[in-house]
Design a protein around this motif. Structure first.
Motif, short mmCIF file in Angstrom:
data_model
loop_
_atom_site.label_atom_id
_atom_site.label_comp_id
_atom_site.label_asym_id
_atom_site.label_seq_id
_atom_site.Cartn_x
_atom_site.Cartn_y
_atom_site.Cartn_z
N ALA A 130 6.76 3.38 9.24
CA ALA A 130 5.33 3.72 9.33
C ALA A 130 4.82 3.52 10.76
N ALA A 131 5.29 2.45 11.40
CA ALA A 131 4.89 2.19 12.79
C ALA A 131 5.36 3.31 13.70
N GLN A 132 6.61 3.75 13.51
CA GLN A 132 7.15 4.82 14.35
C GLN A 132 6.39 6.13 14.11
N ASP A 133 6.04 6.41 12.87
CA ASP A 133 5.28 7.62 12.57
C ASP A 133 3.90 7.58 13.23
N ALA A 134 3.25 6.40 13.20
CA ALA A 134 1.94 6.26 13.85
C ALA A 134 2.06 6.43 15.36
N LEU A 135 3.11 5.84 15.93
CA LEU A 135 3.34 5.97 17.37
C LEU A 135 3.63 7.42 17.76
N ASN A 136 4.25 8.16 16.84
CA ASN A 136 4.58 9.56 17.11
C ASN A 136 3.39 10.50 16.94
N GLY A 137 2.26 9.94 16.48
CA GLY A 137 1.04 10.75 16.42
C GLY A 137 0.52 11.13 15.05
N GLU A 153 0.84 -1.19 0.00
CA GLU A 153 0.00 0.00 0.00
C GLU A 153 0.88 1.25 0.00
N PRO A 154 0.34 2.41 -0.38
CA PRO A 154 1.12 3.65 -0.28
C PRO A 154 1.60 3.85 1.15
N TYR A 155 2.72 4.56 1.29
CA TYR A 155 3.28 4.76 2.63
C TYR A 155 2.27 5.40 3.57
N THR A 156 1.53 6.39 3.08
CA THR A 156 0.51 7.04 3.92
C THR A 156 -0.53 6.04 4.39
N GLY A 157 -0.87 5.09 3.52
CA GLY A 157 -1.84 4.06 3.88
C GLY A 157 -1.32 3.12 4.94
N GLN A 158 -0.02 2.86 4.92
CA GLN A 158 0.58 2.01 5.94
C GLN A 158 0.57 2.72 7.30
N VAL A 159 0.90 4.02 7.29
CA VAL A 159 0.84 4.78 8.54
C VAL A 159 -0.61 4.82 9.05
N ALA A 160 -1.55 4.95 8.13
CA ALA A 160 -2.97 5.02 8.52
C ALA A 160 -3.43 3.74 9.21
N VAL A 161 -2.93 2.59 8.76
CA VAL A 161 -3.27 1.32 9.43
C VAL A 161 -2.73 1.34 10.86
N GLY A 162 -1.51 1.82 11.02
CA GLY A 162 -0.95 1.95 12.37
C GLY A 162 -1.74 2.93 13.20
N ALA A 163 -2.21 4.01 12.58
CA ALA A 163 -2.99 5.03 13.29
C ALA A 163 -4.31 4.46 13.78
N VAL A 164 -4.90 3.55 13.01
CA VAL A 164 -6.15 2.91 13.44
C VAL A 164 -5.93 2.16 14.75
N VAL A 165 -4.80 1.46 14.84
CA VAL A 165 -4.46 0.76 16.08
C VAL A 165 -4.36 1.75 17.23
N MET A 166 -3.64 2.85 17.00
CA MET A 166 -3.46 3.85 18.05
C MET A 166 -4.79 4.49 18.45
N ASN A 167 -5.67 4.71 17.48
CA ASN A 167 -6.98 5.29 17.78
C ASN A 167 -7.83 4.33 18.61
N ARG A 168 -7.67 3.04 18.36
CA ARG A 168 -8.40 2.05 19.15
C ARG A 168 -7.88 2.00 20.59
#
Length: 231
Positions: free
Chosen positions: A187-194, A133-148
């Motif tokens: 992507a995981a680190q970016d999602a963790l960073n917010g 998936e696009p990089y933004t989409g990968q971060v978005a999947v991580g963000a879904v986890v963080m939002n949950r």
């Protein structure tokens, strides 16, 4: 008379030595149990295991801190579903998958280890769910986890969200156990960073393959690549 006193003194010394050895062995075994819970174990670590497995739908018994048959079977179920050795023992690999860290670590090491494990686990999910998936989409999947994690409707830890029964296909089919690439880790680190390119989404799905009517009813936030993100 003097000889008897000497014998009694020697005997007393031997008995004291043996008692010291026995106490040392008992203390050592108790410490080992804390870091390796198995059938018959008791204590706070067992309580953590039961609490997490119950929250994720693997365990239906009481959270009593006693590693009995139900806990044993629940651990085996968790291990089987997540590609771990199915032995019913909550050893280092199983505890790590559950997000449980042993009390032998210092607080600073635990914090560092916890962050490293969170990045790795989230990267594994991203790689299993969204590689290609696009990089933004990968971060978005991580963000879904963080939002949950932030939502009261889901478990309050990254491992709890990821391993919640039925939540992610990558956990169901074992792709969670693949080695993530550098992109997934970033992507995981970016999602963790917010960073949240999902705009607060707590669900996502592939419109070309989804057949569940309920997921189609969720309000969409954004579409990235093949995934539609929604609340």
């Amino acid at each position: 008379m003097l000889k008897n006193k000497k014998k009694m003194l020697i005997l007393g010394t031997i008995v004291s030595f043996l008692i010291t050895i026995i106490l040392f062995i008992m203390l050592y075994e108790n410490k080992s149990v804390e870091a390796l819970s198995k059938y018959g174990s008791r204590g706070s670590e067992v309580t953590q295991i039961q609490t997490k497995l119950k929250r994720w739908g693997y365990y239906n018994g009481n959270v009593d801190g006693i590693y009995g048959t139900q806990t044993l079977n629940a651990v085996k179920y968790f291990q089987r579903k997540n590609g771990l050795t199915v032995d019913g023992i909550a050893g280092p690999a199983t505890l790590k998958a559950m997000g449980i860290y042993t009390s032998s670590s210092t607080s600073s090491n635990t914090g560092s280890s916890s962050n490293s494990n969170n990045v790795n686990l989230l990267a594994r999910l991203i790689y299993g769910e969204a590689r290609g998936e696009p990089y933004t989409g990968q971060v978005a999947v991580g963000a879904v986890v963080m939002n949950r994690v932030k939502s009261s409707s889901f478990p309050n830890s990254i491992s709890g969200v990821i391993y919640q029964s039925g939540s992610f296909d990558a956990v169901r089919d074992g792709q969670i156990n693949l080695t993530p690439d550098a992109t997934a880790k970033k992507a995981a680190q970016d999602a963790l960073n917010g960073w949240d390119p999902s705009y607060g989404a707590i669900y996502y799905f592939n419109p070309s393959t989804a057949t569940n009517k309920w997921i189609w009813s969720r309000p969409m936030t954004v579409t990235i690549g093949r995934h539609r993100f929604c609340k």
